[in-house]
Design an enzyme around this catalytic site. Structure first.
Site, PDB file in Angstrom:
ATOM      1  N   GLU A  23      -3.425  -9.613   3.665  1.00  0.00           N
ATOM      2  CA  GLU A  23      -4.211  -9.292   4.869  1.00  0.00           C
ATOM      3  C   GLU A  23      -5.290 -10.322   5.192  1.00  0.00           C
ATOM      4  O   GLU A  23      -5.525 -10.657   6.345  1.00  0.00           O
ATOM      5  CB  GLU A  23      -4.866  -7.902   4.734  1.00  0.00           C
ATOM      6  CG  GLU A  23      -3.913  -6.748   5.008  1.00  0.00           C
ATOM      7  CD  GLU A  23      -3.094  -6.334   3.798  1.00  0.00           C
ATOM      8  OE1 GLU A  23      -3.035  -7.104   2.819  1.00  0.00           O
ATOM      9  OE2 GLU A  23      -2.495  -5.243   3.822  1.00  0.00           O
TER      10      GLU A  23
ATOM     11  N   GLU B 223       0.837  -1.207   0.000  1.00  0.00           N
ATOM     12  CA  GLU B 223       0.000   0.000   0.000  1.00  0.00           C
ATOM     13  C   GLU B 223       0.872   1.257   0.000  1.00  0.00           C
ATOM     14  O   GLU B 223       0.527   2.268  -0.612  1.00  0.00           O
ATOM     15  CB  GLU B 223      -0.943  -0.029   1.214  1.00  0.00           C
ATOM     16  CG  GLU B 223      -2.000  -1.123   1.064  1.00  0.00           C
ATOM     17  CD  GLU B 223      -2.807  -1.345   2.330  1.00  0.00           C
ATOM     18  OE1 GLU B 223      -2.174  -1.638   3.372  1.00  0.00           O
ATOM     19  OE2 GLU B 223      -4.038  -1.235   2.298  1.00  0.00           O
TER      20      GLU B 223
HETATM   21  C1  LIG Z   1     -12.160  -0.473  16.377  1.00  0.00           C
HETATM   22  C2  LIG Z   1     -10.915  -0.931  15.744  1.00  0.00           C
HETATM   23  C3  LIG Z   1     -10.627  -0.183  14.514  1.00  0.00           C
HETATM   24  C4  LIG Z   1      -9.570  -0.870  13.848  1.00  0.00           C
HETATM   25  C5  LIG Z   1      -9.037  -0.129  12.728  1.00  0.00           C
HETATM   26  C6  LIG Z   1      -7.593  -0.417  12.705  1.00  0.00           C
HETATM   27  C7  LIG Z   1      -6.984   0.240  11.575  1.00  0.00           C
HETATM   28  C8  LIG Z   1      -5.540  -0.118  11.549  1.00  0.00           C
HETATM   29  C9  LIG Z   1      -4.961   0.386  10.304  1.00  0.00           C
HETATM   30  C10 LIG Z   1      -4.092  -0.663   9.773  1.00  0.00           C
HETATM   31  C11 LIG Z   1      -3.685  -0.323   8.397  1.00  0.00           C
HETATM   32  C12 LIG Z   1      -3.610  -1.620   7.659  1.00  0.00           C
HETATM   33  C13 LIG Z   1      -2.282  -1.800   6.995  1.00  0.00           C
HETATM   34  C14 LIG Z   1      -2.206  -3.093   6.220  1.00  0.00           C
HETATM   35  O1  LIG Z   1      -3.237  -3.161   5.273  1.00  0.00           O
HETATM   36  C15 LIG Z   1      -2.239  -4.276   7.143  1.00  0.00           C
HETATM   37  C16 LIG Z   1      -0.996  -5.095   7.003  1.00  0.00           C
HETATM   38  O2  LIG Z   1      -0.015  -4.723   6.417  1.00  0.00           O
HETATM   39  S1  LIG Z   1      -1.036  -6.597   7.790  1.00  0.00           S
HETATM   40  C17 LIG Z   1       0.549  -7.287   7.414  1.00  0.00           C
HETATM   41  C18 LIG Z   1       0.626  -7.811   6.031  1.00  0.00           C
HETATM   42  N1  LIG Z   1       1.893  -8.464   5.827  1.00  0.00           N
HETATM   43  C19 LIG Z   1       2.050  -9.787   5.932  1.00  0.00           C
HETATM   44  O3  LIG Z   1       1.143 -10.531   6.170  1.00  0.00           O
HETATM   45  C20 LIG Z   1       3.448 -10.295   5.728  1.00  0.00           C
HETATM   46  C21 LIG Z   1       3.784 -11.290   6.789  1.00  0.00           C
HETATM   47  N2  LIG Z   1       5.136 -11.763   6.666  1.00  0.00           N
HETATM   48  C22 LIG Z   1       5.502 -12.711   5.786  1.00  0.00           C
HETATM   49  O4  LIG Z   1       4.764 -13.181   4.966  1.00  0.00           O
HETATM   50  C23 LIG Z   1       6.923 -13.159   5.875  1.00  0.00           C
HETATM   51  O5  LIG Z   1       7.375 -12.922   7.162  1.00  0.00           O
HETATM   52  C24 LIG Z   1       7.869 -12.473   4.852  1.00  0.00           C
HETATM   53  C25 LIG Z   1       7.787 -10.971   4.937  1.00  0.00           C
HETATM   54  C26 LIG Z   1       7.525 -12.946   3.428  1.00  0.00           C
HETATM   55  C27 LIG Z   1       9.320 -12.903   5.165  1.00  0.00           C
HETATM   56  O6  LIG Z   1       9.388 -14.312   5.211  1.00  0.00           O
HETATM   57  P1  LIG Z   1      10.670 -15.077   5.818  1.00  0.00           P
HETATM   58  O7  LIG Z   1      11.887 -14.531   5.212  1.00  0.00           O
HETATM   59  O8  LIG Z   1      10.420 -16.525   5.668  1.00  0.00           O
HETATM   60  O9  LIG Z   1      10.734 -14.676   7.347  1.00  0.00           O
HETATM   61  P2  LIG Z   1       9.727 -15.067   8.530  1.00  0.00           P
HETATM   62  O10 LIG Z   1       8.373 -15.279   8.027  1.00  0.00           O
HETATM   63  O11 LIG Z   1      10.344 -16.146   9.339  1.00  0.00           O
HETATM   64  O12 LIG Z   1       9.712 -13.696   9.363  1.00  0.00           O
HETATM   65  C28 LIG Z   1      10.882 -13.258  10.046  1.00  0.00           C
HETATM   66  C29 LIG Z   1      10.456 -12.632  11.348  1.00  0.00           C
HETATM   67  O13 LIG Z   1       9.705 -11.433  11.067  1.00  0.00           O
HETATM   68  C30 LIG Z   1       8.440 -11.497  11.705  1.00  0.00           C
HETATM   69  N3  LIG Z   1       7.477 -10.814  10.831  1.00  0.00           N
HETATM   70  C31 LIG Z   1       7.321 -10.959   9.543  1.00  0.00           C
HETATM   71  N4  LIG Z   1       6.397 -10.135   9.065  1.00  0.00           N
HETATM   72  C32 LIG Z   1       5.963  -9.420  10.103  1.00  0.00           C
HETATM   73  C33 LIG Z   1       5.004  -8.373  10.247  1.00  0.00           C
HETATM   74  N5  LIG Z   1       4.326  -7.856   9.206  1.00  0.00           N
HETATM   75  N6  LIG Z   1       4.816  -7.865  11.473  1.00  0.00           N
HETATM   76  C34 LIG Z   1       5.510  -8.323  12.526  1.00  0.00           C
HETATM   77  N7  LIG Z   1       6.441  -9.316  12.455  1.00  0.00           N
HETATM   78  C35 LIG Z   1       6.657  -9.848  11.250  1.00  0.00           C
HETATM   79  C36 LIG Z   1       8.147 -12.984  11.842  1.00  0.00           C
HETATM   80  O14 LIG Z   1       7.237 -13.217  12.851  1.00  0.00           O
HETATM   81  C37 LIG Z   1       9.524 -13.522  12.162  1.00  0.00           C
HETATM   82  O15 LIG Z   1       9.760 -13.229  13.517  1.00  0.00           O
HETATM   83  P3  LIG Z   1      10.530 -14.253  14.459  1.00  0.00           P
HETATM   84  O16 LIG Z   1       9.719 -15.510  14.416  1.00  0.00           O
HETATM   85  O17 LIG Z   1      11.867 -14.444  13.840  1.00  0.00           O
HETATM   86  O18 LIG Z   1      10.533 -13.603  15.785  1.00  0.00           O
END
Ligand SMILES: CCCCCCCCCCCCC[C@H](O)CC(=O)SCCNC(=O)CCNC(=O)[C@H](O)C(C)(C)COP(=O)(O)OP(=O)(O)OC[C@H]1O[C@@H](n2cnc3c(N)ncnc32)[C@H](O)[C@@H]1OP(=O)(O)O
Length: 684
Positions: free
Chosen positions: A123, A103
């Protein structure tokens, strides 16, 4: 969190620096807002480039922050400001641009992406929707059909002040949305997020940006605090936690070095063995496959070659047939790095194989067993190298199913466990380390679950009613359809071997108590009629032909149930879906609590991952342990007590001490149960 540099005296370079994936945490958003302000206010700056450190643009919002109160500058106004800015902003994308990262790229006026970059909106897999303008900008940029697809998959694109565009809209929008809705409902039964995505995209097609973004935010608000979002986000982290094994000795995933495996051997070319050969060969490991008879070897060889060729065609690569060797002689295994035994589930036979392997293989070869529940340590005990013996429990079909249970015997060395876990990862499996006990984690828990289903049959339910309740809950398949697929003879053989049934049982009047507890003889009666499931065209259901997959209710099963109930004077009663779910799933979770107490699984996340990837537990429910926590441990305890009182001869319904203890401690969140499990004797 974000580094600001001036390059060539005129370009502001903003680098996101939040390892490992440059997630848009509150600190990153804060730093970005500051950097953007600096760039826009500096007259020397004519353009801005945003990139991510360490070859990763941005993995999206910081999912961990979703668990607490939202803090820091909100993302939407920050992104709107970047888009609206007077100076051109370029997203330089390497690695991933996912979710909020994508985004962010969408608001930049230009995107340059490395050809290996991965852009997408994952998401929905977290139970939410792309709520930083993703559902509003993307349809404007690429049209409704492509945007709808991308919101659940991933596709590369470039971007330019997208909110100013009108959404290319097909004339038959309603019909299109209807089709996509039906598809989503079929694929993801009961899952809310994809349906909310469709509504948000409808808003992009029918409203101006200012209203569409409001609708997006309303829909996000509904999803954000939903149980499904919590479950899916829990699954995301559980999957990553599951690989992090620890032994009481202090050896663990990050201080134990796995061995490199270049060659392996598989003993037994049945269904499991064939799948394991394919899993190994397609990641470049040379495999020697062993069978005991020429005909079995030839059949197995043809099937493996066919599977590898189909797999290679699907992936657009060439089949790695040159890595395979087929033999009748164990002598050929003397130099391999690792052996996986996948012979018939018979302890005496497996022991003979392990004794033989001890003699034939070089002393450093790892000896693994694919047993689905037998004692791994008993096998280690007949070898000359018990420290190099470990269980590698694949799930059928082994080249498709993602789960691998790595069964650690008390004598398995940390290097052996590390090697099995790392080999699992290399094969693309989700590997979970578990302790050694009958059935390990997955199959041990299956027993109480299946017992409840058959007891419910006795009491008045039908297989189709029970399956429907479980499928409505979200399981891909109910317990009876799943048993028909797996083959009913497998469980029958295990029951015979454990002395629960056999020639001594009166077939006309089979007792309903065995080994001191309630026993349902109906599954044995079904098998006695040669009904082994799909493969025989008859099981709990009937099929068009042997091997058919279209399950239809069978009047013969209905008759069998009626005769059975009248023979034992059981008055059938109406059983609600709620009772089916509670008895099957609370019995399942109850066994999970016992497994935690016994130290057979290190944490609830491991159990949940096993059930998600090995047994089709619906991901939006989080797994059996997370589901129990969502229902409320107090309620689970109360219902188990109720059912146990009604069925005192079913020990699996007696609430486990750990469940009682957690309730007494105020039902803490699943992530903290570990602190309450004082395992006397960890098997891991
Ligand atoms: C009344 C209530 C009202 C509510 C309204 C709220 C509004 C809030 C507004 C929000 C705006 C929305 C924004 C957006 O649309 C939402 C998002 O972006 S959600 C996140 C989307 N992203 C993902 O799903 C990606 C997830 N990650 C992955 O797929 C993979 O990690 C990767 C990036 C492809 C990398 O893969 P790998 O190399 O294999 O590594 P790992 O998977 O092992 O990850 C390493 C390490 O990083 C941690 N991690 C990865 N991604 C995230 C993340 N997005 N956030 C936090 N942590 C993350 C993962 O857990 C690993 O950690 P470790 O296990 O090593 O501690």
């Amino acid at each position: 969190m974000a580094r600001y540099e001036l390059v060539k005296r005129s370009v502001a370079l903003i680098t996101l620096t939040n390892p490992p994936v440059n997630a848009l945490s509150s600190a990153v958003r804060h730093a970005m807002a500051k950097s953007m302000e600096q760039a826009l206010n500096d007259p020397k700056v004519t353009a801005v480039v945003i990139c991510g450190e360490n070859g990763r643009f941005c993995g999206g919002a910081d999912i961990r922050e979703f668990a607490g109160p939202l803090r820091g500058p909100p993302l939407v106004p920050l992104l709107d400001a970047i888009e609206a800015g007077e100076k051109p902003v370029v997203a330089a994308i390497e690695g991933v641009a996912l979710g909020g990262g994508f985004e962010l790229a969408l608001v930049c006026h230009y995107c340059i992406a490395h050809f290996k970059a991965r852009l997408g909106l994952p998401e929905v897999t977290l139970g939410i929707l792309p709520a930083a303008g993703g559902t509003q900008r993307l349809p404007r940029l690429i049209g409704i059909p492509a945007a709808l697809e991308l919101i659940t998959t991933a596709k590369p694109l470039s971007s330019r002040r997208v909110s100013m565009l009108t959404t290319p809209c097909p004339p038959d929008l309603d019909a299109l949305l209807e089709v996509v809705t039906m598809e989503v409902k079929k694929k993801a039964r009961g899952v809310m997020a994809p349906l909310a995505c469709i509504q948000a995209v409808r808003a992009a097609a029918t409203m101006p940006y200012s209203k569409g973004i409001k609708r997006e935010s309303e829909l996000m608000a509904t999803l954000f605090n939903s149980g499904q979002a919590r479950a899916l986000q829990y699954c995301f982290f559980a999957q990553r936690t599951a690989g992090k094994w620890t032994l009481p000795s202090g050896a663990q995933w990050n201080n134990s070095k796995p061995r490199e495996i270049r060659s392996a051997a598989i003993i037994g070319l049945g269904t499991m063995g064939r799948g394991i050969v394919v899993s190994l060969a397609r990641v470049g490991i040379s495999v020697i496959a062993v069978e005991s008879e020429k005909k079995l070897l030839e059949t197995g060889k043809q099937m493996v070659i066919g599977m590898l060729e189909r797999d290679a065609k699907r992936r657009g690569v060439s089949a790695s047939l040159n890595l395979l060797k087929f033999t009748l002689s164990l002598q050929d295994l003397k130099d391999v790095d690792l052996v996986i035994e996948a012979v018939f589930e018979d302890m005496a036979l497996k022991k003979r194989v392990f004794q033989e392997l001890s003699k034939v293989c070089r002393p450093a070869t790892l000896l693994c067993t694919n047993t689905s529940g037998l004692d791994v340590d008993a096998l280690a005990g007949v070898t000359d190298r018990p420290h190099l013996v470990v269980g590698m429990h694949f799930f059928s079909p082994a080249h498709v199913m993602k789960l691998l249970e790595v069964v650690c015997g008390p004598r398995s060395s940390s290097e052996t466990i590390a090697t099995a876990m790392s080999l699992g990862k290399r094969m693309g499996k989700v590997s979970v380390a578990v302790g050694n006990c009958p059935g390990f984690v997955g199959n041990r828990m299956l027993k109480p679950y299946m017992d409840q289903a058959t007891f419910l049959l006795e009491e008045g339910a039908t297989p189709e009613q029970i399956d429907k309740a479980l499928e409505d809950f979200g399981f891909a398949m109910g317990v009876f359809r799943m048993s028909d697929l797996a083959g009913l003879d497998v469980g029958w053989r295990i029951r015979k071997e454990s002395g629960l049934t056999g020639p001594d049982v009166d077939p006309k009047n089979p007792p309903r108590r065995r080994h001191g507890r309630r026993y349902c003889p109906i599954p044995d009666m079904v098998c006695e009629q040669g009904r082994f499931g799909q493969k025989t065209g008859r099981g709990w259901y009937m099929y068009d032909k042997p091997g058919g997959t279209n399950a239809k209710p069978d009047p013969l099963i209905q008759n069998l149930l009626e005769m059975y109930r009248s023979r034992y004077a059981i008055q059938p009663r109406n059983i609600s879906d709620q009772e089916i779910i509670e008895r099957c799933l609370f019995a399942l979770a109850n066994e999970g609590f016992r497994i935690l107490e016994d130290g057979i699984a290190a944490r609830p996340e491991d159990i949940d991952v096993i059930y998600l990837f090995g047994y089709g537990f619906p991901r939006h429910r989080g797994g059996p342990m997370f589901y129990a926590s969502m229902v409320g441990l107090e309620r689970v305890l109360e219902r188990l007590e109720h059912y146990h009182q009604a069925h005192p001869d079913v020990p699996h319904l007696e609430p486990s001490p750990l469940l009682k203890k957690l309730v007494a401690c105020g039902s803490p969140s699943v992530q903290t149960w570990r602190e309450h499990i004082k395992t006397m004797h960890s098997h891991l």
